[in-house]
Each structure stands twice: as C-alpha cells, then as structure tokens.
Design a protein around this motif. Sequence first.
Motif, PDB file in Angstrom:
ATOM      1  N   UNK A  28       0.838  -1.197   0.000  1.00 55.48           N
ATOM      2  CA  UNK A  28       0.000   0.000   0.000  1.00 55.48           C
ATOM      3  C   UNK A  28       0.879   1.256   0.000  1.00 55.48           C
ATOM      4  N   UNK A  29       0.571   2.260  -0.854  1.00 53.87           N
ATOM      5  CA  UNK A  29       1.349   3.494  -0.838  1.00 53.87           C
ATOM      6  C   UNK A  29       1.106   4.269   0.445  1.00 53.87           C
ATOM      7  N   UNK A  30       2.144   4.953   0.917  1.00 59.65           N
ATOM      8  CA  UNK A  30       2.002   5.757   2.122  1.00 59.65           C
ATOM      9  C   UNK A  30       1.205   7.016   1.824  1.00 59.65           C
ATOM     10  N   UNK A  31       0.415   7.464   2.794  1.00 60.39           N
ATOM     11  CA  UNK A  31      -0.320   8.716   2.626  1.00 60.39           C
ATOM     12  C   UNK A  31       0.624   9.891   2.782  1.00 60.39           C
ATOM     13  N   UNK A  32       0.177  11.038   2.299  1.00 58.72           N
ATOM     14  CA  UNK A  32       1.003  12.240   2.408  1.00 58.72           C
ATOM     15  C   UNK A  32       1.206  12.627   3.870  1.00 58.72           C
ATOM     16  N   UNK A  33       2.358  13.226   4.140  1.00 61.77           N
ATOM     17  CA  UNK A  33       2.617  13.804   5.452  1.00 61.77           C
ATOM     18  C   UNK A  33       2.072  15.228   5.482  1.00 61.77           C
ATOM     19  N   UNK A  34       1.599  15.624   6.656  1.00 66.00           N
ATOM     20  CA  UNK A  34       1.112  16.990   6.843  1.00 66.00           C
ATOM     21  C   UNK A  34       1.974  17.679   7.892  1.00 66.00           C
ATOM     22  N   UNK A  35       2.507  18.830   7.519  1.00 66.34           N
ATOM     23  CA  UNK A  35       3.395  19.618   8.370  1.00 66.34           C
ATOM     24  C   UNK A  35       2.648  20.899   8.734  1.00 66.34           C
ATOM     25  N   UNK A  36       2.400  21.118  10.033  1.00 59.90           N
ATOM     26  CA  UNK A  36       1.643  22.279  10.503  1.00 59.90           C
ATOM     27  C   UNK A  36       2.591  23.392  10.931  1.00 59.90           C
ATOM     28  N   UNK A  37       2.325  24.590  10.443  1.00 56.67           N
ATOM     29  CA  UNK A  37       3.156  25.742  10.813  1.00 56.67           C
ATOM     30  C   UNK A  37       2.251  26.877  11.284  1.00 56.67           C
ATOM     31  N   UNK A  38       2.778  27.754  12.159  1.00 55.06           N
ATOM     32  CA  UNK A  38       1.947  28.828  12.714  1.00 55.06           C
ATOM     33  C   UNK A  38       1.946  30.071  11.835  1.00 55.06           C
ATOM     34  N   UNK A  39       0.829  30.775  11.828  1.00 55.82           N
ATOM     35  CA  UNK A  39       0.790  32.073  11.185  1.00 55.82           C
ATOM     36  C   UNK A  39       1.587  33.079  12.014  1.00 55.82           C
ATOM     37  N   UNK A  40       1.973  34.188  11.410  1.00 50.70           N
ATOM     38  CA  UNK A  40       2.571  35.267  12.174  1.00 50.70           C
ATOM     39  C   UNK A  40       4.078  35.324  12.115  1.00 50.70           C
ATOM     40  N   UNK A  41       4.652  36.044  13.090  1.00 50.55           N
ATOM     41  CA  UNK A  41       6.087  36.337  13.070  1.00 50.55           C
ATOM     42  C   UNK A  41       6.952  35.094  13.186  1.00 50.55           C
ATOM     43  N   UNK A  42       6.503  34.110  13.939  1.00 50.48           N
ATOM     44  CA  UNK A  42       7.302  32.906  14.095  1.00 50.48           C
ATOM     45  C   UNK A  42       7.523  32.218  12.760  1.00 50.48           C
ATOM     46  N   UNK A  43       6.542  32.264  11.891  1.00 54.89           N
ATOM     47  CA  UNK A  43       6.685  31.625  10.584  1.00 54.89           C
ATOM     48  C   UNK A  43       7.789  32.286   9.770  1.00 54.89           C
ATOM     49  N   UNK A  44       7.939  33.606   9.878  1.00 54.49           N
ATOM     50  CA  UNK A  44       9.017  34.292   9.163  1.00 54.49           C
ATOM     51  C   UNK A  44      10.376  33.771   9.596  1.00 54.49           C
ATOM     52  N   UNK A  45      10.545  33.518  10.885  1.00 60.03           N
ATOM     53  CA  UNK A  45      11.809  32.956  11.384  1.00 60.03           C
ATOM     54  C   UNK A  45      11.972  31.493  10.978  1.00 60.03           C
ATOM     55  N   UNK A  46      10.845  30.785  10.913  1.00 59.82           N
ATOM     56  CA  UNK A  46      10.906  29.344  10.664  1.00 59.82           C
ATOM     57  C   UNK A  46      11.170  28.992   9.208  1.00 59.82           C
ATOM     58  N   UNK A  47      10.733  29.823   8.272  1.00 59.59           N
ATOM     59  CA  UNK A  47      10.839  29.459   6.860  1.00 59.59           C
ATOM     60  C   UNK A  47      12.269  29.155   6.411  1.00 59.59           C
ATOM     61  N   UNK A  48      13.277  29.985   6.736  1.00 61.42           N
ATOM     62  CA  UNK A  48      14.644  29.626   6.334  1.00 61.42           C
ATOM     63  C   UNK A  48      15.117  28.314   6.949  1.00 61.42           C
ATOM     64  N   UNK A  49      14.729  28.066   8.196  1.00 67.97           N
ATOM     65  CA  UNK A  49      15.090  26.813   8.868  1.00 67.97           C
ATOM     66  C   UNK A  49      14.442  25.628   8.158  1.00 67.97           C
ATOM     67  N   UNK A  50      13.181  25.754   7.818  1.00 70.39           N
ATOM     68  CA  UNK A  50      12.460  24.697   7.114  1.00 70.39           C
ATOM     69  C   UNK A  50      13.113  24.383   5.775  1.00 70.39           C
ATOM     70  N   UNK A  51      13.465  25.425   5.034  1.00 66.81           N
ATOM     71  CA  UNK A  51      14.033  25.215   3.708  1.00 66.81           C
ATOM     72  C   UNK A  51      15.401  24.545   3.789  1.00 66.81           C
ATOM     73  N   UNK A  52      16.193  24.927   4.791  1.00 76.18           N
ATOM     74  CA  UNK A  52      17.500  24.261   4.943  1.00 76.18           C
ATOM     75  C   UNK A  52      17.342  22.808   5.367  1.00 76.18           C
TER      76      UNK A  52
END
Length: 222
Positions: free
Chosen positions: A1-25
């Motif tokens: 059976x194929x695996x289902x997609x993973x879901x990654x939850x991120x917060x709206x707001x200022x924390x997301x601005x800090x998190x995006x470079x970390x996520x991409x790396x």
Amino acid sequence: MPQSDLTFAVPKGRLLDDALPVMERAGVVPEPGFHDKTNRALCFATERPDLRLIRVRAFDVATFVAHGAAQIGIVGSDVIEEFDYSDLYAPVDLDIGHCHLAVAQAVGEDASPISSHVRVATKYPNITRRYYEKQGVQAECVKLNGAMELAPSLGLARRIVDLVSTGRTLKENGLVETQPILDITARLIVNRAALKTDSRVADLVEAFRREADARLQAKAAA
C-alpha cells in the motif's frame, strides 16, 4: 500500500518568518504561493510530492499534531507548556522565536505580592494558574485571545500574563513587566505514534536536528 502524504503544521505570524529559512535548509520547501501573505489558503504543496503544509494559528498547530491530523509541526514552547498533550513530542529546540512569558501591570501600580487571590487576563490560563499556585495564590484567569494590554485600563483585570519580546507593546499601552515566568523558543513537534510508525517523520526530525546543530556550531565559532 502506498504511504499517505505527510502533513506539516506551521503557525501564522512572526514565528513563521523565522521558521521558513530553517524549514528550507531542512528540506521543507513550500510552493511559491506560500510566501504571499495575502494568500488566504490554508493548505500548500511543497517540493516534496508526499509532504504538504498547513498554515494555522499557533495553538491549533499543537492540536492538529497531537491528534494525528498533522504528523509534524513547529510551534512555540509556550503552546506546548499550556496544553501538555501526552501525544505530543518536542524533540528539537530550533533556537528561533525567542521571547518570554511574563506578568505585566499598569505603570505606577503597586507590584508587591498579593494576598491569596488575583484576577489575570491571559491567553495562557493553565500556565498562569500553575505559576500563581506555586506562590500560594489562587488565580482567576480571564481568557482573552488578543488585546491583552487593554485589560488593566478597562478594569477587566489588574494584571496580564502575555508574551514579551522587546517590551514595546507593553510600554505603548502604559504597562510594565513585573515578573518573568517562562523563556520561550520555537520547537519542532511530532505526533508520537507517527514518529514510531513512519520513517519519514524520523528522517525529518533528524534533518531539523542537523540544521539546528549546524547553526549552534556556527554561532559558537563566530
């Protein structure tokens, strides 16, 4: 059976601005539309065909991950402390989103210890009650989701418990911090069951751990 997609939850707001470079790396690269802050969509694709992002309120990040609707996410440690979900595991301190939780009140008001009862406006009733219980004080918490700084001037509560970063918002509203409660950073969180049963979740944890360690080493060497 194929695996289902993973879901990654991120917060709206200022924390997301800090998190995006970390996520991409760490290999979590959102589709281009994700960076458009006028985009009202809640679900986004990534460069990985098996991974999608959901962008929700910070408190909801923890709820989605704890209940398995999302397998992994990023949220402040304040949210983790407030809810204390047993199905939530926070394996990586991302060393971003630094702030703290504190008691504040009107400038010039007596900050001496109160007797046995205090009324506090806050988004964090559980943390607030635990904090005052340690001092032998019963806290009556008035739950607010925003505009906490208005509570003292409008007579709703003499004290507030809220996040403090620079202290500018407190100052602009005639308030002053009186007691720090909790230092806060952003954490990678995962659903415990998903971590045990899906190797992709463990791989993502390791990718974020390597990214955080690399930044820590670079900071130490600077």
